[in-house]
Design an enzyme around this catalytic site. Structure first.
Site, PDB file in Angstrom:
ATOM      1  N   CYS A 112      77.985 -49.669  11.140  1.00 47.65           N
ATOM      2  CA  CYS A 112      77.333 -50.308   9.854  1.00 47.65           C
ATOM      3  C   CYS A 112      77.276 -51.752  10.538  1.00 47.65           C
ATOM      4  O   CYS A 112      76.031 -52.016  10.245  1.00 47.65           O
ATOM      5  CB  CYS A 112      78.283 -50.133   9.004  1.00 47.65           C
ATOM      6  SG  CYS A 112      78.693 -48.851   8.349  1.00 47.65           S
ATOM      7  N   HIS A 252      75.941 -55.244   3.475  1.00 49.68           N
ATOM      8  CA  HIS A 252      76.066 -54.137   4.571  1.00 49.68           C
ATOM      9  C   HIS A 252      76.479 -53.198   2.801  1.00 49.68           C
ATOM     10  O   HIS A 252      76.981 -53.693   2.508  1.00 49.68           O
ATOM     11  CB  HIS A 252      77.271 -53.868   4.761  1.00 49.68           C
ATOM     12  CG  HIS A 252      77.152 -52.465   5.194  1.00 49.68           C
ATOM     13  ND1 HIS A 252      76.293 -51.130   5.411  1.00 49.68           N
ATOM     14  CD2 HIS A 252      78.558 -51.684   5.152  1.00 49.68           C
ATOM     15  CE1 HIS A 252      76.789 -50.027   5.842  1.00 49.68           C
ATOM     16  NE2 HIS A 252      78.016 -50.365   6.006  1.00 49.68           N
ATOM     17  N   ASN A 282      76.673 -44.837   1.781  1.00 53.25           N
ATOM     18  CA  ASN A 282      76.069 -45.614   2.575  1.00 53.25           C
ATOM     19  C   ASN A 282      75.297 -45.030   3.644  1.00 53.25           C
ATOM     20  O   ASN A 282      75.806 -44.373   4.289  1.00 53.25           O
ATOM     21  CB  ASN A 282      77.593 -45.914   3.007  1.00 53.25           C
ATOM     22  CG  ASN A 282      77.967 -46.872   4.641  1.00 53.25           C
ATOM     23  OD1 ASN A 282      76.957 -47.638   5.010  1.00 53.25           O
ATOM     24  ND2 ASN A 282      79.371 -47.254   5.330  1.00 53.25           N
TER      25      ASN A 282
END
Ligand code: COA
Length: 329
Positions: A112, A252, A282
């Site tokens: 990520c 994020h 996500n």
């Protein structure tokens, strides 16, 4: 000489997987997912679509909005944990798809945090003076490595990506600073156990469902909040700023509760924080560049205003980046 962002783009697959769709597949509820993660839906690629298709779409949009020709692109860096293949790189496939005949490129794996690592790397290559234009993309086809029988992971992740075009500038705009970190001792908490050289694909690994994402959600949650807030506060202090100087914070997008706790620890108000996790879940390396593109299209930043990015991901990897925005035409 600085490096600045001169175009932004995103690609979100059309197909929607809502919380109500997931209720029919695993033992979960829309209420649980919304209250524990903030997510209401995520997007999933069609069967024929792979990561390079999303990235080529993003790269073409970057060319269109910047007015650059494919021949003017020098470098393509793709941050992804879900490349089309182990061999060759997704960047090579994208280079061919967009006809960037003068470009070289590579994939970068940092889960990520991948997009921030890629943007840092691309920026330093541009600042070397040897290259003029680079395309930096973060994109993931998480549906290709998610076990839709595992409610711990399948409710969180989605597919999608975004990217930026970066160029040299003599102005004060662009990437001001970054703090990037890796701590590989956290590798067992968020990983895909098989399919690499450690445990090559076999009938047994498939039967044991080891080709899917495994995560220890509670540990990842704790680390994500602490590490993202640490590097965000550090970069603010290092640059002699206060949290009030930040116009927009793009963290994020992993979990609404992670975002809220991180912002709180950094002394940031809710109206400084960009959130779109409700729509996409996500998307791993995709979350930050998707958010940058949306913030840009929503005119949330004026020239000279400060954008703070922060990410955390498998590895563990994490980092923050400070950008002085320049308004795009
Ligand atoms: N639907 C319904 N119930 C669920 C569920 C789901 N999808 N997933 C877990 N539960 C249940 C658990 O079994 C547990 O039940 P129990 O109390 O009877 O044992 C309960 O809900 C609480 O589970 P827990 O694991 O404590 O939930 P949580 O609040 O920690 O939320 C995550 C789980 C995964 C959403 C959360 O830990 C998280 O977001 N972690 C970080 C993940 C992440 O960001 N990953 C990417 C990093 S970049």
């Amino acid at each position: 000489m600085n490096t600045t962002i001169t175009a932004t783009a995103k690609y979100i697959p059309e197909k929607i997987l809502s919380n109500f769709d997931l209720e029919k597949i695993v033992d979960t509820t829309d209420d649980w997912i919304k209250s524990r993660t903030g997510i209401t839906k995520r997007h999933i690629v069609q069967e024929s679509e792979a990561t390079s298709d999303m990235c080529a779409n993003i790269a073409k949009k970057l060319l269109e909005s910047s007015g650059k020709t494919p021949e003017e692109i020098d470098i393509i860096i793709i941050a992804t944990s879900t490349p089309d293949h182990f061999v060759v790189s997704t960047a090579a496939i994208v280079q061919d798809k967009i006809g960037a005949i003068n470009a070289w490129g590579y994939d970068l794996t940092a889960a990520c945090t991948g997009f921030i690592f890629a943007l840092e790397t691309g920026a330093r290559l541009i600042e070397s003076g040897k290259y003029k234009n680079a395309i930096i993309i973060g994109a993931d086809t998480m549906s290709s490595i998610i076990d839709y029988k595992d409610r711990n992971t399948c409710v969180i992740f989605g597919d999608g990506g975004g990217g930026v075009l970066i160029e040299q500038t003599d102005d004060d705009y662009g990437i001001v600073d970054s703090i990037l970190k890796t701590d590989g001792s956290g590798n067992q908490f968020l990983t895909v156990p098989a399919g690499g050289s450690r445990k090559p694909a076999s009938e047994t690994t498939v039967k044991q469902r080891l080709h899917y994402v495994y995560q220890d959600g509670k540990t990842v949650f704790k680390y994500a909040v602490n590490r993202m807030s640490e590097v965000s506060k550090e970069i603010i202090e290092k640059n002699k700023l206060s949290s009030h100087d930040i116009k927009l914070f793009i963290p994020h997008q992993a979990n609404q509760r992670i975002i809220d706790a991180t912002a709180r620890k950094c002394g940031l108000d809710l109206d400084q924080v960009f959130v779109n996790i409700d729509k996409y879940g996500n998307t791993t390396a995709g979350t930050i560049p998707i958010a940058i593109d949306e913030a840009n299209k929503m005119n949330l930043l004026k020239s000279g205003e400060l954008l703070l990015l922060a990410a955390f991901g498998g590895g563990f990897t994490w980092g923050s980046m400070l950008i002085r925005w320049n308004k795009m035409l």
